[in-house]
Design an enzyme around this catalytic site. Structure first.
Site, mmCIF file in Angstrom:
data_model
loop_
_atom_site.group_PDB
_atom_site.id
_atom_site.type_symbol
_atom_site.label_atom_id
_atom_site.label_comp_id
_atom_site.label_asym_id
_atom_site.label_seq_id
_atom_site.Cartn_x
_atom_site.Cartn_y
_atom_site.Cartn_z
ATOM 1 N N GLU A 84 0.836 -1.195 0.000
ATOM 2 C CA GLU A 84 0.000 0.000 0.000
ATOM 3 C C GLU A 84 0.876 1.252 0.000
ATOM 4 O OE1 GLU A 84 -1.685 1.374 3.720
ATOM 5 O OE2 GLU A 84 -1.492 -0.660 4.514
ATOM 6 N N CYS A 118 -3.379 -3.377 4.383
ATOM 7 C CA CYS A 118 -2.481 -4.450 4.822
ATOM 8 C C CYS A 118 -2.821 -5.804 4.196
ATOM 9 C CB CYS A 118 -2.518 -4.556 6.341
ATOM 10 S SG CYS A 118 -2.185 -2.989 7.147
ATOM 11 N N HIS A 250 -2.967 -10.536 11.554
ATOM 12 C CA HIS A 250 -2.385 -9.253 11.173
ATOM 13 C C HIS A 250 -2.210 -8.450 12.464
ATOM 14 C CE1 HIS A 250 -1.647 -5.360 9.643
ATOM 15 N NE2 HIS A 250 -2.803 -4.872 10.051
HETATM 16 N N1 ACO Z 1 -0.266 2.024 30.860
HETATM 17 C C1 ACO Z 1 -0.887 0.945 30.327
HETATM 18 N N2 ACO Z 1 -1.870 1.042 29.401
HETATM 19 C C2 ACO Z 1 -2.240 2.274 29.009
HETATM 20 C C3 ACO Z 1 -1.655 3.446 29.535
HETATM 21 C C4 ACO Z 1 -0.622 3.275 30.508
HETATM 22 N N3 ACO Z 1 0.026 4.314 31.038
HETATM 23 N N4 ACO Z 1 -2.224 4.515 28.944
HETATM 24 C C5 ACO Z 1 -3.151 4.035 28.081
HETATM 25 N N5 ACO Z 1 -3.162 2.680 28.121
HETATM 26 C C6 ACO Z 1 -3.972 1.780 27.329
HETATM 27 C C7 ACO Z 1 -5.389 2.213 27.127
HETATM 28 O O1 ACO Z 1 -6.189 1.855 28.221
HETATM 29 C C8 ACO Z 1 -5.752 1.459 25.865
HETATM 30 O O2 ACO Z 1 -6.027 0.131 26.189
HETATM 31 P P1 ACO Z 1 -7.348 -0.590 25.609
HETATM 32 O O3 ACO Z 1 -7.115 -0.715 24.129
HETATM 33 O O4 ACO Z 1 -7.390 -1.883 26.295
HETATM 34 O O5 ACO Z 1 -8.473 0.328 25.911
HETATM 35 C C9 ACO Z 1 -4.454 1.455 25.067
HETATM 36 O O6 ACO Z 1 -3.429 1.780 26.003
HETATM 37 C C10 ACO Z 1 -4.413 2.473 23.950
HETATM 38 O O7 ACO Z 1 -4.816 3.699 24.503
HETATM 39 P P2 ACO Z 1 -5.922 4.605 23.797
HETATM 40 O O8 ACO Z 1 -6.151 5.812 24.622
HETATM 41 O O9 ACO Z 1 -7.089 3.770 23.395
HETATM 42 O O10 ACO Z 1 -5.075 4.978 22.505
HETATM 43 P P3 ACO Z 1 -5.382 6.049 21.418
HETATM 44 O O11 ACO Z 1 -6.848 6.186 21.215
HETATM 45 O O12 ACO Z 1 -4.582 7.243 21.733
HETATM 46 O O13 ACO Z 1 -4.758 5.322 20.103
HETATM 47 C C11 ACO Z 1 -5.104 3.659 18.369
HETATM 48 C C12 ACO Z 1 -4.823 3.914 19.840
HETATM 49 C C13 ACO Z 1 -6.539 4.046 18.044
HETATM 50 C C14 ACO Z 1 -4.877 2.193 18.071
HETATM 51 C C15 ACO Z 1 -4.122 4.519 17.517
HETATM 52 O O14 ACO Z 1 -2.791 4.184 17.823
HETATM 53 C C16 ACO Z 1 -4.351 4.377 16.017
HETATM 54 O O15 ACO Z 1 -5.212 5.038 15.445
HETATM 55 N N6 ACO Z 1 -3.529 3.509 15.312
HETATM 56 C C17 ACO Z 1 -3.659 3.293 13.880
HETATM 57 C C18 ACO Z 1 -4.888 2.488 13.509
HETATM 58 C C19 ACO Z 1 -4.774 1.001 13.818
HETATM 59 O O16 ACO Z 1 -3.711 0.479 14.041
HETATM 60 N N7 ACO Z 1 -5.935 0.304 13.791
HETATM 61 C C20 ACO Z 1 -5.971 -1.125 13.977
HETATM 62 C C21 ACO Z 1 -6.597 -1.925 12.840
HETATM 63 S S1 ACO Z 1 -6.385 -1.257 11.250
HETATM 64 C C22 ACO Z 1 -4.725 -1.305 10.787
HETATM 65 O O17 ACO Z 1 -4.152 -2.333 10.709
HETATM 66 C C23 ACO Z 1 -4.048 -0.062 10.433
#
Ligand code: ACO
Length: 456
Positions: A84, A118, A250
């Site tokens: 991609e 992906c 994945h």
């Molecule tokens: N210690 C331990 N865990 C923590 C801490 C900490 N200090 N702070 C946060 N966390 C946890 C949260 O509770 C959360 O856990 P959960 O998923 O069990 O709820 C996790 O860390 C992530 O925190 P969020 O606040 O949910 O993260 P955020 O919303 O900022 O971003 C996301 C996460 C959405 C995955 C982002 O990184 C993203 O958009 N990534 C790209 C998209 C992606 O990968 N999507 C997946 C499928 S599609 C693909 O393959 C691209």
């Protein structure tokens, strides 16, 4: 008559020689300690500087596979790329790879590029398998190359980047055999992650929607896969996680994979007839029996209960496949296949013999498939399986041999790449001293956007 045991005959993985430590990135981004390492389950993130691009990644992994396995260019009859990471738009990366074949007079090679986030590598792999099983097959191997540079704009998605490439040699009498007639797919229209701005390196991503899409595609593929096995096998036991010795996913980030594994345990639980042993096993979760899958993607109670119930199985069946994903990050198209490499180098060969491996491939947008592989029982020295595994002995030392770059320098690299995204002529500035031996690197982009490469 179909050729026998069509599957994977060789594997080569490549990741860049530099990484960012996720603990450093947490501090740099000012998020709470543990968010990326525990919350997302990531330790290190690999990335490319201006010396590497999608063409060089694919050149490197393809040439390394040919050399390591002593494959002659004339032995390849089909070559295709899943990616991609788009640069020349109408011109395929596959056509760039022909530079490795043309000097040997080999131009009779089918295949082009496939793109859907992906998932492109899996689409290419299915094409390769179909070619080997088709009337067009001429006895040569198919080679599938999947590669990407996964970068996100500053913000919450940035720590889920990565970069890398994989090459997969497909042919008959393979030690890792694709189970016939057992592919399940879920394809839908969704704007969860896409790259509409052709001037930008970065995707538009709706993080929460992408997780929901991933999990719903997983549910759907698993149900269809289970149904297909039942139809094919008659009255045998229903498929559950117990049917698999290993399950590969994945991996956008490792925590989502653990959640996905527990999700399959939850589907098993919902599918289990009331009087079965499974019911006994999941008795602590009895109160969730009335739940509907589509209402539960972010249900904390269900997630927690099934993460706990499936933890031991996850550690055995999936954790070993997350080594590269944890160390390199989301490589996009190669991600799930880096899981296969990680699995093969994490267990003694005797434990892999005869294994049933489930595979879930997901690409936003969305395309997803689930299928299974059966590992040969022949584990003698010199067998196909022992050769594949022995040839991967470089992976762990190379993961450790990378050098650490500070988040500030990583950010500078990305800023420079943003600025130079469409600038021509362009000469990269990063040193080539730290590249792994055998790595192709970008020498120049001329005023007509034509790229030239050399090899370390
Ligand atoms: N210690 C331990 N865990 C923590 C801490 C900490 N200090 N702070 C946060 N966390 C946890 C949260 O509770 C959360 O856990 P959960 O998923 O069990 O709820 C996790 O860390 C992530 O925190 P969020 O606040 O949910 O993260 P955020 O919303 O900022 O971003 C996301 C996460 C959405 C995955 C982002 O990184 C993203 O958009 N990534 C790209 C998209 C992606 O990968 N999507 C997946 C499928 S599609 C693909 O393959 C691209």
């Amino acid at each position: 008559m179909w050729p026998k045991d069509v599957g994977i005959r060789a594997l080569e993985v490549y990741f860049p020689a530099q990484y960012v430590e996720q603990t450093d990135l947490e501090a740099f981004d000012g998020v709470s300690a543990g968010k990326y390492t525990i919350g997302l389950g990531q330790s290190r993130m690999g990335f490319c500087n201006d010396r590497e691009d999608i063409n060089s990644l694919c050149l490197t992994v393809t040439q390394r596979l040919l050399e390591r396995h002593g494959i002659e260019p004339r032995e390849i009859g089909r070559l295709e790329v899943g990616t991609e990471t788009i640069i020349d738009k109408s011109k395929s990366v596959k056509s760039v790879l022909m530079q490795l074949f043309e000097p040997y007079g080999c131009t009779d090679i089918e295949g082009a590029d496939t793109t859907n986030a992906c998932y492109g590598g899996t689409a290419a792999l299915f094409n390769a398998v179909s070619w080997v099983e088709s009337s067009s097959w001429d006895g040569r191997f198919a080679l599938v190359v999947a590669a990407d540079s996964a970068v996100y704009a500053e913000g919450s998605a940035r720590p889920t980047g990565g970069a890398g490439a994989i090459a997969i040699l497909v042919g008959p009498e393979a030690p890792l055999v694709f189970d016939r007639g057992l592919r399940a797919s879920c394809m839908r229209h969704a704007y969860d992650f896409y790259k509409p701005d052709l001037r930008s390196l970065y995707p538009v991503v709706d993080g929460k929607l992408s997780i929901k899409c991933y999990l719903s595609a997983l549910d759907s593929c698993y149900q269809v896969y289970c149904d297909k096995v039942q139809k094919k096998g008659g009255d045998k036991q229903p498929v559950t996680l117990a049917s698999f010795d290993a399950f590969l996913f994945h991996s956008p980030y490792c925590k989502l994979v653990q959640k996905s594994f527990s999700r399959l345990a939850f589907v098993d639980f919902l599918n289990a007839p009331k009087d079965q042993a499974l019911e006994e096993r999941y008795k602590d979760a009895a109160r969730f029996h009335a739940a509907k899958l589509e209402d539960t993607y972010f249900d904390r109670d269900i997630e927690k209960a099934f993460m706990q119930l499936s933890k031991a199985d996850f550690e055995r069946k999936t954790r070993p496949s997350l080594l590269i994903a944890n160390q390199v990050g989301n490589m996009y198209t190669p991600s799930v296949y880096s899981g296969l490499v990680s699995l093969l180098i994490s267990k003694p060969i005797g434990e892999l013999a005869g294994n049933k491996i489930g595979v879930f491939s997901y690409g936003s947008g969305l395309c997803s498939s689930m299928y299974s592989l059966t590992v040969t029982r022949d584990t003698q020295d010199g067998s196909g399986l022992s050769k594949i595994i022995a040839a991967l002995s470089y992976v762990k030392p190379q993961l450790e041999g990378r050098h650490c770059v500070s988040p500030a320098d990583y950010t500078r690299v990305l800023t420079l790449r943003e600025e130079n995204c469409h600038v021509v002529p362009f000469t990269p500035e990063s040193s080539i001293d730290d590249l792994f031996p055998g790595t192709y690197y970008l020498v120049q982009i001329d005023e007509k956007y034509r790229r030239t490469y050399k090899r370390v």
